[in-house]
Design a protein around this motif. Structure first.
Motif, PDB file in Angstrom:
ATOM      1  N   UNK A 101       0.869  -1.190   0.000  1.00 25.72           N
ATOM      2  CA  UNK A 101       0.000   0.000   0.000  1.00 25.72           C
ATOM      3  C   UNK A 101       0.896   1.226   0.000  1.00 25.72           C
ATOM      4  N   UNK A 102       0.875   1.974  -1.104  1.00 24.61           N
ATOM      5  CA  UNK A 102       1.741   3.165  -1.228  1.00 24.61           C
ATOM      6  C   UNK A 102       0.919   4.279  -1.873  1.00 24.61           C
ATOM      7  N   UNK A 103      -0.205   4.601  -1.230  1.00 26.23           N
ATOM      8  CA  UNK A 103      -1.191   5.504  -1.844  1.00 26.23           C
ATOM      9  C   UNK A 103      -1.015   6.969  -1.452  1.00 26.23           C
ATOM     10  N   UNK A 104       0.004   7.275  -0.642  1.00 33.34           N
ATOM     11  CA  UNK A 104       0.290   8.678  -0.339  1.00 33.34           C
ATOM     12  C   UNK A 104      -0.675   9.289   0.661  1.00 33.34           C
ATOM     13  N   UNK A 105      -0.855  10.588   0.559  1.00 31.77           N
ATOM     14  CA  UNK A 105      -1.602  11.306   1.606  1.00 31.77           C
ATOM     15  C   UNK A 105      -2.569  12.326   1.002  1.00 31.77           C
ATOM     16  N   UNK A 106      -3.379  12.885   1.879  1.00 35.60           N
ATOM     17  CA  UNK A 106      -4.284  13.996   1.528  1.00 35.60           C
ATOM     18  C   UNK A 106      -4.033  15.114   2.538  1.00 35.60           C
ATOM     19  N   UNK A 107      -4.674  16.265   2.316  1.00 37.24           N
ATOM     20  CA  UNK A 107      -4.538  17.358   3.283  1.00 37.24           C
ATOM     21  C   UNK A 107      -5.155  16.968   4.610  1.00 37.24           C
ATOM     22  N   UNK A 108      -4.562  17.477   5.676  1.00 44.28           N
ATOM     23  CA  UNK A 108      -5.196  17.382   6.990  1.00 44.28           C
ATOM     24  C   UNK A 108      -5.778  18.766   7.292  1.00 44.28           C
ATOM     25  N   UNK A 109      -7.084  18.843   7.344  1.00 44.15           N
ATOM     26  CA  UNK A 109      -7.733  20.146   7.585  1.00 44.15           C
ATOM     27  C   UNK A 109      -7.961  20.393   9.074  1.00 44.15           C
ATOM     28  N   UNK A 110      -7.526  19.470   9.895  1.00 45.18           N
ATOM     29  CA  UNK A 110      -7.579  19.620  11.363  1.00 45.18           C
ATOM     30  C   UNK A 110      -8.973  20.015  11.855  1.00 45.18           C
ATOM     31  N   UNK A 111     -10.006  19.633  11.134  1.00 48.98           N
ATOM     32  CA  UNK A 111     -11.369  19.935  11.555  1.00 48.98           C
ATOM     33  C   UNK A 111     -11.751  21.406  11.448  1.00 48.98           C
ATOM     34  N   UNK A 112     -10.948  22.221  10.743  1.00 53.42           N
ATOM     35  CA  UNK A 112     -11.277  23.654  10.623  1.00 53.42           C
ATOM     36  C   UNK A 112     -12.484  23.805   9.688  1.00 53.42           C
ATOM     37  N   UNK A 113     -13.592  24.388  10.176  1.00 46.70           N
ATOM     38  CA  UNK A 113     -14.785  24.487   9.328  1.00 46.70           C
ATOM     39  C   UNK A 113     -14.493  25.270   8.037  1.00 46.70           C
ATOM     40  N   UNK A 114     -14.975  24.753   6.939  1.00 43.84           N
ATOM     41  CA  UNK A 114     -14.840  25.433   5.641  1.00 43.84           C
ATOM     42  C   UNK A 114     -13.525  25.154   4.928  1.00 43.84           C
ATOM     43  N   UNK A 115     -12.528  24.593   5.634  1.00 45.54           N
ATOM     44  CA  UNK A 115     -11.215  24.424   5.003  1.00 45.54           C
ATOM     45  C   UNK A 115     -11.292  23.462   3.815  1.00 45.54           C
ATOM     46  N   UNK A 116     -12.020  22.361   3.979  1.00 46.79           N
ATOM     47  CA  UNK A 116     -12.078  21.390   2.866  1.00 46.79           C
ATOM     48  C   UNK A 116     -12.893  21.926   1.691  1.00 46.79           C
ATOM     49  N   UNK A 117     -13.836  22.817   1.940  1.00 45.66           N
ATOM     50  CA  UNK A 117     -14.709  23.319   0.870  1.00 45.66           C
ATOM     51  C   UNK A 117     -14.080  24.503   0.138  1.00 45.66           C
ATOM     52  N   UNK A 118     -13.448  25.414   0.903  1.00 44.56           N
ATOM     53  CA  UNK A 118     -13.082  26.705   0.298  1.00 44.56           C
ATOM     54  C   UNK A 118     -11.595  26.882   0.013  1.00 44.56           C
ATOM     55  N   UNK A 119     -10.765  25.881   0.309  1.00 43.98           N
ATOM     56  CA  UNK A 119      -9.346  26.092  -0.001  1.00 43.98           C
ATOM     57  C   UNK A 119      -8.947  25.302  -1.248  1.00 43.98           C
ATOM     58  N   UNK A 120      -7.870  25.768  -1.875  1.00 43.69           N
ATOM     59  CA  UNK A 120      -7.281  25.050  -3.004  1.00 43.69           C
ATOM     60  C   UNK A 120      -6.127  24.217  -2.449  1.00 43.69           C
TER      61      UNK A 120
END
Ligand SMILES: Cc1cc2nc3c(=O)[nH]c(=O)nc-3n(C[C@H](O)[C@H](O)[C@H](O)COP(=O)(O)OP(=O)(O)OC[C@H]3O[C@@H](n4cnc5c(N)ncnc54)[C@H](O)[C@@H]3O)c2cc1C
Length: 358
Positions: A101-120
Motif C-alpha cells: 500500500x503506497x497511496x500517499x496522503x491527503x490534506x489534513x484540515x484539522x477539523x477547521x470548518x470550511x477548510x475542505x470546501x473553500x481552499x485550493x
C-alpha cells in the motif's frame, strides 16, 4: 499465478517497482501496479505546476515496461484484507497474494470548518491543475492566502511570486517563524527573501474557520483573500484510515520490523501511509521502498529477510527558480546552506527522480 499488487505509483511505489524489476521475478509471480494515473506524478514539484512555472508534461514520468509487469489504471475504493482483494470505482475487483500500500496522503484540515470546501490544494495532480487554473485566472492585484509556513507553503508562495508579480501573496503560519523545524538561520534567510520579494508573512496565526473569500484568525480577525491555498498538514489517504489496523497520531499505519502490517505478513505499507521515525517525504518513501524490495526478494529466494536502518540525506527547498535552501546534508560542517547552490542541487535531485537514479 501469484499476484504481487502495488497500490500507488508515486515515489514509494515506483522505487519499489524499479528495485524488484532489477531482480529475476519468479516464474509463478506477476507484478501489478495500480494507480489512477497512467504515469508517475512528481509530487515534490506540484507547487510549480500550481503556480504556472512548470508544465503538466514536465511533472510526469513514464512507468516501466516489463513482461512480468501489468498495469491496472483506476480509482481504488477499498482494500479488503480478509478476502485479499482490491475494489475499484469501475470494473472487477483485483485479488492479491502480496500487497504493497503506497497511496500517499491527503490534506489534513484539522477539523477547521470550511477548510475542505473553500481552499485550493496541491496534494493530487488533479487538484493541483485546478489550483493552477484558479491562481492564474485571478485578476490583477488579487490576494492569495497560503495557509502553512512549512516546505510546501514556502515553495508555492515563492513560485506564485515568480509567476505573478502583480498578486498580493500572504503566508499565514502557526509558528513563531517559518520552517519552525529547521535551524533559525535558515528561517531567517527564507523570511528575508520573502520580505525582499514583497510577500507578506503573518506568524502565530490560529485559523478558526475558512470562508469563500477569507480566513479567520482566532474567533474575530477576518483575513480576506481571493484564493486560499491549504498546505497545513497531511494525513494518509482515507482508504488507509478505513483499515482496521493500528495507526499512529498522524493516522499512519504502525508496522512490524519488516514494514508489514502486524498479523498480515502479506501486506506492506510504504511512504506517506507508513508510520516511520521521520516526517513524510519522498526521500523516506524511496528509502523505505528499497528495504521492502529487499524483504520481497529475500522471500523469492527463500532467504531470511533483513532490512537496513533508513538513512535520509537532508532537505532541499526552492525559492523560485534561482534561490533555495538546504539542511541536514552536513555541507562542509554547516547545518544549513542557502542561495543558488542548494537550488541547483534541488534541480539535480529532480533530474535524478525523472530518470530513476539515486
Ligand atoms: C509541494 C510539495 C513539495 C514537496 N517537496 C518535497 C521535497 O522537497 N522532498 C521530499 O522528500 N518530499 C517532498 N514532498 C513530499 C513528497 O511528495 C511525498 O512525501 C511523497 O510523494 C510520498 O510518496 P508516496 O509514494 O507515499 O506517495 P505519492 O508519491 O503521493 O504516490 C501516491 C500514488 O497513489 C496514487 N493514488 C492515491 N490514491 C489512489 C486511489 N484511491 N486510487 C488509485 N491511485 C491512487 C496517486 O495517484 C499517486 O500516484 C513534497 C510534497 C509536496 C506536496
Amino acid at each position: 499465478m501469484k499476484n504481487l499488487v502495488i497500490l500507488g505509483g508515486g515515489y514509494g511505489g515506483t522505487t519499489l517497482l524499479h528495485e524488484l524489476l532489477d531482480h529475476k521475478i519468479p516464474a509463478d509471480t506477476q507484478l501489478i501496479l495500480v494507480d489512477r494515473m497512467p504515469f508517475q506524478g512528481l509530487k515534490t514539484e506540484y507547487y510549480a505546476l500550481a503556480a504556472g512555472t512548470s508544465s503538466d508534461m514536465e511533472l510526469r514520468v513514464k512507468f516501466p515496461v516489463h513482461p512480468k509487469l501489468s498495469m491496472r489504471y483506476g480509482e481504488v475504493t477499498g482494500i479488503n484484507m480478509d478476502d485479499k482483494s482490491i475494489s475499484f470505482a469501475e470494473g472487477e475487483p483485483l485479488e492479491y497474494d502480496q500487497l504493497v500500500i503506497a497511496l500517499g496522503c491527503v490534506d489534513n484540515f484539522h477539523g477547521v470548518p470550511g477548510a475542505d470546501t473553500f481552499t485550493s490544494t496541491i496534494q493530487t495532480f488533479e487538484a493541483t491543475r485546478e489550483t493552477y487554473r484558479r491562481v492564474n485566472n485571478l485578476p490583477p492585484q488579487a490576494t492569495v492566502n497560503i495557509v502553512g509556513g512549512g516546505l510546501s507553503g514556502i515553495e508555492i508562495a515563492a513560485e506564485i511570486r515568480e509567476s505573478r508579480e502583480d498578486l498580493h501573496v500572504r503566508i499565514l503560519d502557526r509558528g513563531e517563524r517559518l520552517l519552525s523545524a529547521s535551524p533559525p538561520r535558515l528561517s531567517k534567510y527564507v523570511q528575508d527573501w520573502f520580505k525582499e520579494h514583497n510577500v507578506e508573512i503573518r506568524n502565530k496565526i490560529n485559523i478558526s474557520r475558512v470562508e469563500e473569500d477569507c480566513v479567520y484568525n482566532g474567533p474575530d480577525e477576518r483575513i480576506p483573500a481571493d484564493i486560499t491555498v491549504w498546505t497545513a498538514g497531511i494525513r494518509p489517504v482515507p482508504l488507509v484510515d478505513e483499515l482496521n489496523v493500528n495507526q499512529d497520531n498522524s493516522g499512519r499505519v504502525i508496522l512490524d520490523d519488516l514494514y508489514r502490517i502486524p498479523g498480515r505478513p502479506e501486506i506492506f505499507v510504504c511512504g506517506d501511509c507508513a508510520s516511520l521515525p521521520f516526517a513524510a517525504s519522498a526521500q523516506a518513501a524511496e528509502a523505505q521502498a528499497e528495504q521492502i524490495a529487499n524483504v520481497i526478494v529475500a522471500g523469492w529466494k527463500g532467504e531470511q529477510p533483513k532490512v537496513q536502518p533508513l538513512k535520509l540525506k537532508g532537505t532541499l527547498g526552492a525559492l523560485g527558480k534561482h534561490a533555495g535552501f538546504g539542511s541536514g546534508f552536513g555541507f562542509g560542517g554547516k547545518s544549513s546552506v542557502t542561495g543558488r547552490v542548494p537550488r541547483l542541487l534541488k534541480s539535480g535531485v529532480l533530474w535524478m527522480s525523472r530518470h530513476h537514479f539515486g
